[in-house]
Scaffold this motif. Structure first.
Motif, PDB file in Angstrom:
ATOM      1  N   TRP A 301      62.916  50.313  -5.101  1.00  0.00           N
ATOM      2  CA  TRP A 301      62.300  51.322  -4.248  1.00  0.00           C
ATOM      3  C   TRP A 301      60.840  51.569  -4.627  1.00  0.00           C
ATOM      4  CZ3 TRP A 301      66.422  55.822  -3.893  1.00  0.00           C
ATOM      5  CH2 TRP A 301      67.531  55.359  -3.166  1.00  0.00           C
ATOM      6  N   VAL A 302      60.590  51.698  -5.942  1.00  0.00           N
ATOM      7  CA  VAL A 302      59.232  51.944  -6.409  1.00  0.00           C
ATOM      8  C   VAL A 302      58.306  50.787  -6.028  1.00  0.00           C
ATOM      9  CG1 VAL A 302      57.810  52.183  -8.495  1.00  0.00           C
ATOM     10  CG2 VAL A 302      59.944  53.466  -8.292  1.00  0.00           C
ATOM     11  N   SER A 303      58.867  49.591  -5.989  1.00  0.00           N
ATOM     12  CA  SER A 303      58.057  48.400  -5.691  1.00  0.00           C
ATOM     13  C   SER A 303      57.798  48.200  -4.204  1.00  0.00           C
ATOM     14  CB  SER A 303      58.765  47.149  -6.237  1.00  0.00           C
ATOM     15  OG  SER A 303      59.032  47.257  -7.612  1.00  0.00           O
ATOM     16  N   THR A 304      58.587  48.834  -3.349  1.00  0.00           N
ATOM     17  CA  THR A 304      58.536  48.531  -1.917  1.00  0.00           C
ATOM     18  C   THR A 304      57.172  48.805  -1.299  1.00  0.00           C
ATOM     19  OG1 THR A 304      60.892  49.017  -1.688  1.00  0.00           O
ATOM     20  CG2 THR A 304      59.603  48.960   0.321  1.00  0.00           C
ATOM     21  N   VAL A 305      56.608  49.981  -1.538  1.00  0.00           N
ATOM     22  CA  VAL A 305      55.321  50.326  -0.921  1.00  0.00           C
ATOM     23  C   VAL A 305      54.194  49.420  -1.425  1.00  0.00           C
ATOM     24  CG1 VAL A 305      53.541  52.094  -0.709  1.00  0.00           C
ATOM     25  CG2 VAL A 305      55.924  52.699  -0.307  1.00  0.00           C
ATOM     26  N   PRO A 306      54.017  49.249  -2.751  1.00  0.00           N
ATOM     27  CA  PRO A 306      52.929  48.355  -3.188  1.00  0.00           C
ATOM     28  C   PRO A 306      53.113  46.903  -2.756  1.00  0.00           C
ATOM     29  CG  PRO A 306      54.218  49.145  -5.069  1.00  0.00           C
ATOM     30  CD  PRO A 306      54.624  49.952  -3.894  1.00  0.00           C
ATOM     31  N   VAL A 307      54.344  46.407  -2.770  1.00  0.00           N
ATOM     32  CA  VAL A 307      54.577  45.039  -2.302  1.00  0.00           C
ATOM     33  C   VAL A 307      54.262  44.929  -0.814  1.00  0.00           C
ATOM     34  CG1 VAL A 307      56.352  43.284  -1.865  1.00  0.00           C
ATOM     35  CG2 VAL A 307      56.258  44.428  -4.080  1.00  0.00           C
ATOM     36  N   GLY A 308      54.720  45.909  -0.029  1.00  0.00           N
ATOM     37  CA  GLY A 308      54.412  45.929   1.392  1.00  0.00           C
ATOM     38  C   GLY A 308      52.913  45.999   1.643  1.00  0.00           C
ATOM     39  N   ALA A 309      52.199  46.807   0.839  1.00  0.00           N
ATOM     40  CA  ALA A 309      50.750  46.932   0.987  1.00  0.00           C
ATOM     41  C   ALA A 309      50.050  45.608   0.687  1.00  0.00           C
ATOM     42  CB  ALA A 309      50.222  48.029   0.069  1.00  0.00           C
ATOM     43  N   ALA A 310      50.468  44.951  -0.390  1.00  0.00           N
ATOM     44  CA  ALA A 310      49.851  43.672  -0.763  1.00  0.00           C
ATOM     45  C   ALA A 310      50.097  42.610   0.308  1.00  0.00           C
ATOM     46  CB  ALA A 310      50.398  43.209  -2.111  1.00  0.00           C
ATOM     47  N   LEU A 311      51.336  42.543   0.791  1.00  0.00           N
ATOM     48  CA  LEU A 311      51.656  41.540   1.808  1.00  0.00           C
ATOM     49  C   LEU A 311      50.995  41.872   3.152  1.00  0.00           C
ATOM     50  CD1 LEU A 311      55.423  40.936   0.973  1.00  0.00           C
ATOM     51  CD2 LEU A 311      53.505  39.388   0.550  1.00  0.00           C
ATOM     52  N   GLY A 312      50.898  43.173   3.465  1.00  0.00           N
ATOM     53  CA  GLY A 312      50.216  43.574   4.696  1.00  0.00           C
ATOM     54  C   GLY A 312      48.730  43.221   4.658  1.00  0.00           C
ATOM     55  N   ALA A 313      48.086  43.454   3.515  1.00  0.00           N
ATOM     56  CA  ALA A 313      46.669  43.112   3.365  1.00  0.00           C
ATOM     57  C   ALA A 313      46.460  41.604   3.449  1.00  0.00           C
ATOM     58  CB  ALA A 313      46.150  43.641   2.028  1.00  0.00           C
ATOM     59  N   LEU A 314      47.337  40.846   2.791  1.00  0.00           N
ATOM     60  CA  LEU A 314      47.242  39.387   2.837  1.00  0.00           C
ATOM     61  C   LEU A 314      47.443  38.867   4.257  1.00  0.00           C
ATOM     62  CD1 LEU A 314      47.027  36.666   1.365  1.00  0.00           C
ATOM     63  CD2 LEU A 314      49.500  36.792   0.940  1.00  0.00           C
ATOM     64  N   ALA A 315      48.449  39.443   4.941  1.00  0.00           N
ATOM     65  CA  ALA A 315      48.716  39.021   6.322  1.00  0.00           C
ATOM     66  C   ALA A 315      47.523  39.312   7.224  1.00  0.00           C
ATOM     67  CB  ALA A 315      49.968  39.719   6.848  1.00  0.00           C
ATOM     68  N   TYR A 316      46.891  40.469   7.022  1.00  0.00           N
ATOM     69  CA  TYR A 316      45.733  40.809   7.856  1.00  0.00           C
ATOM     70  C   TYR A 316      44.573  39.853   7.595  1.00  0.00           C
ATOM     71  CZ  TYR A 316      42.047  43.317  10.236  1.00  0.00           C
ATOM     72  OH  TYR A 316      41.016  43.654  11.086  1.00  0.00           O
ATOM     73  N   ALA A 317      44.365  39.508   6.319  1.00  0.00           N
ATOM     74  CA  ALA A 317      43.287  38.592   5.978  1.00  0.00           C
ATOM     75  C   ALA A 317      43.456  37.239   6.673  1.00  0.00           C
ATOM     76  CB  ALA A 317      43.211  38.400   4.459  1.00  0.00           C
ATOM     77  N   VAL A 318      44.705  36.802   6.801  1.00  0.00           N
ATOM     78  CA  VAL A 318      44.971  35.524   7.455  1.00  0.00           C
ATOM     79  C   VAL A 318      44.918  35.649   8.976  1.00  0.00           C
ATOM     80  CG1 VAL A 318      46.702  33.718   7.800  1.00  0.00           C
ATOM     81  CG2 VAL A 318      46.345  34.687   5.515  1.00  0.00           C
ATOM     82  N   ILE A 319      45.629  36.649   9.510  1.00  0.00           N
ATOM     83  CA  ILE A 319      45.765  36.772  10.969  1.00  0.00           C
ATOM     84  C   ILE A 319      44.443  37.128  11.635  1.00  0.00           C
ATOM     85  CG2 ILE A 319      46.878  38.114  12.807  1.00  0.00           C
ATOM     86  CD1 ILE A 319      49.323  38.357  10.922  1.00  0.00           C
ATOM     87  N   SER A 320      43.602  37.933  10.979  1.00  0.00           N
ATOM     88  CA  SER A 320      42.336  38.347  11.576  1.00  0.00           C
ATOM     89  C   SER A 320      41.376  37.177  11.781  1.00  0.00           C
ATOM     90  CB  SER A 320      41.659  39.419  10.719  1.00  0.00           C
ATOM     91  OG  SER A 320      41.358  38.899   9.417  1.00  0.00           O
ATOM     92  N   ARG A 321      41.667  36.064  11.153  1.00  0.00           N
ATOM     93  CA  ARG A 321      40.817  34.869  11.320  1.00  0.00           C
ATOM     94  C   ARG A 321      41.275  33.986  12.478  1.00  0.00           C
ATOM     95  NH1 ARG A 321      37.608  34.193   6.777  1.00  0.00           N
ATOM     96  NH2 ARG A 321      38.182  35.519   5.011  1.00  0.00           N
ATOM     97  N   ILE A 322      42.434  34.319  13.041  1.00  0.00           N
ATOM     98  CA  ILE A 322      42.946  33.503  14.147  1.00  0.00           C
ATOM     99  C   ILE A 322      42.165  33.781  15.433  1.00  0.00           C
ATOM    100  CG2 ILE A 322      44.961  33.042  15.597  1.00  0.00           C
ATOM    101  CD1 ILE A 322      46.723  33.709  13.226  1.00  0.00           C
TER     102      ILE A 322
END
Length: 322
Positions: A301-322
């Motif tokens: 549970w403690v890991s869910t928000v930071p992991v989600g934040a890291a993956l969300g930021a990474l996904a945005y970095a990739v998708i925003s270049r499409i």
């Protein structure tokens, strides 16, 4: 291209949500021996589907809350790239947890991904005060409430001789009804959070598209539960606490009450937190809580928000270049 990516990403969130969460409302049926794993899962999935469809009419507040308005700049709220990144980040977080057998909050995963993608897309223009008040406070508050209420409900039912240790036909009917109500409430609470990510699509502003979006999300939630819920089911049903039928009934009654109340007040609580909290409240009361498993779940549970934040930021970095 981005429209298709957004639809696929939200569909992935819905599927992983079902896989990780469909069993939560009915875990007590399986854990107490009242139903087999498959019987509990079919009942939980059917009643979750009913709740998902009912949310079209009963959960408008949650639909608005998860659109991202007031949390990130308006241009991001209207950006398919941002919304796709939120969906991908949340889905990957839930998928990883499901593979490991940990019941985590899709709500927390969405909040984390929204935060990470928001920071990646707007720098520091994320309203953390709104985020905390609207999302994080209810999420952190709900497990503690569930532990207390779960223990109190069980002691009250036992005092009134309404929670016997052995199975009876009446108890089975009440247990199935309360577990079904908990799953219905989960569908009611979770479905609008995913549909909200699709509101940017013009098609969803039409009546047919709006209902179609809800139906698609509801079906994918159901499929995720039916096809990929076994690991989480074992954790919830057998590894949090031992329980007899009366104790299981008290846990499901607590979950149903708290999640239904939250849904009608547009509070984005996690059914995961409420369900585990209810089970733990019973386990503490009876002295049968399995603390090692509880510790592992808390770490997830403690890991869910930071992991989600890291993956969300990474996904945005990739998708925003499409």
């Amino acid at each position: 291209m981005l429209t298709i990516l957004l639809i696929l990403a939200v569909g992935f969130v819905a599927f992983t949500n079902g896989a990780n969460a469909n069993f939560k409302g009915v875990a007590s049926l399986y854990g107490s021996g009242t139903a087999t794993l498959r019987q509990a899962l079919y009942w939980g999935t059917a009643t979750t589907l009913a709740g998902s469809m009912a949310s079209i009419f009963l959960a408008e507040g949650l639909l608005k809350a998860f659109s991202g308005k007031g949390i990130v700049p308006e241009e991001l709220v209207q950006s398919p790239s941002f919304l796709s990144a939120v969906a991908v980040g949340a889905a990957c977080t839930s998928f990883l947890a499901t593979r490991l057998g940990f019941p985590v909050s899709t709500t927390h995963a969405l909040v984390g991904a929204m935060t990470g993608a928001g920071l990646a897309g707007s720098g520091t223009n994320v309203e953390f005060s709104v985020l905390g008040k609207t999302f994080l406070y209810p999420l952190f508050f709900s497990p503690g409430v569930a532990v207390l209420v779960g223990g109190m409900v069980y002691l009250t039912l036992k005092f009134c001789h309404l929670a016997p240790d052995h199975r009876t036909r009446t108890l089975d009917v009440l247990h199935y009804a309360s577990a079904g109500a908990a799953s219905f409430a989960r569908g009611l609470n979770d479905t609008p959070k995913m549909v909200a990510l699709l509101l940017v699509l013009p098609e969803l502003n039409q009546t047919t598209g709006f209902y179609g979006g809800y139906l698609g999300i509801a079906v994918l939630i159901a499929l995720g539960g039916l096809l990929d819920a076994d690991k989480v089911a074992e954790t919830l049903g057998k590894r949090v606490t031992a329980m007899n039928p009366g104790q299981g009934f008290a846990a499901s009654l607590t979950t149903a009450f708290l999640v239904t109340t939250a849904s009608f007040h547009s509070l984005p609580v996690s059914t995961t937190h409420v369900s585990v909290g209810s089970l733990l409240g019973i386990g503490i009361t009876t002295g049968q809580a399995k603390w090692r498993t509880v510790g592992e779940i808390l770490l997830a549970w403690v890991s869910t928000v930071p992991v989600g934040a890291a993956l969300g930021a990474l996904a945005y970095a990739v998708i925003s270049r499409i």
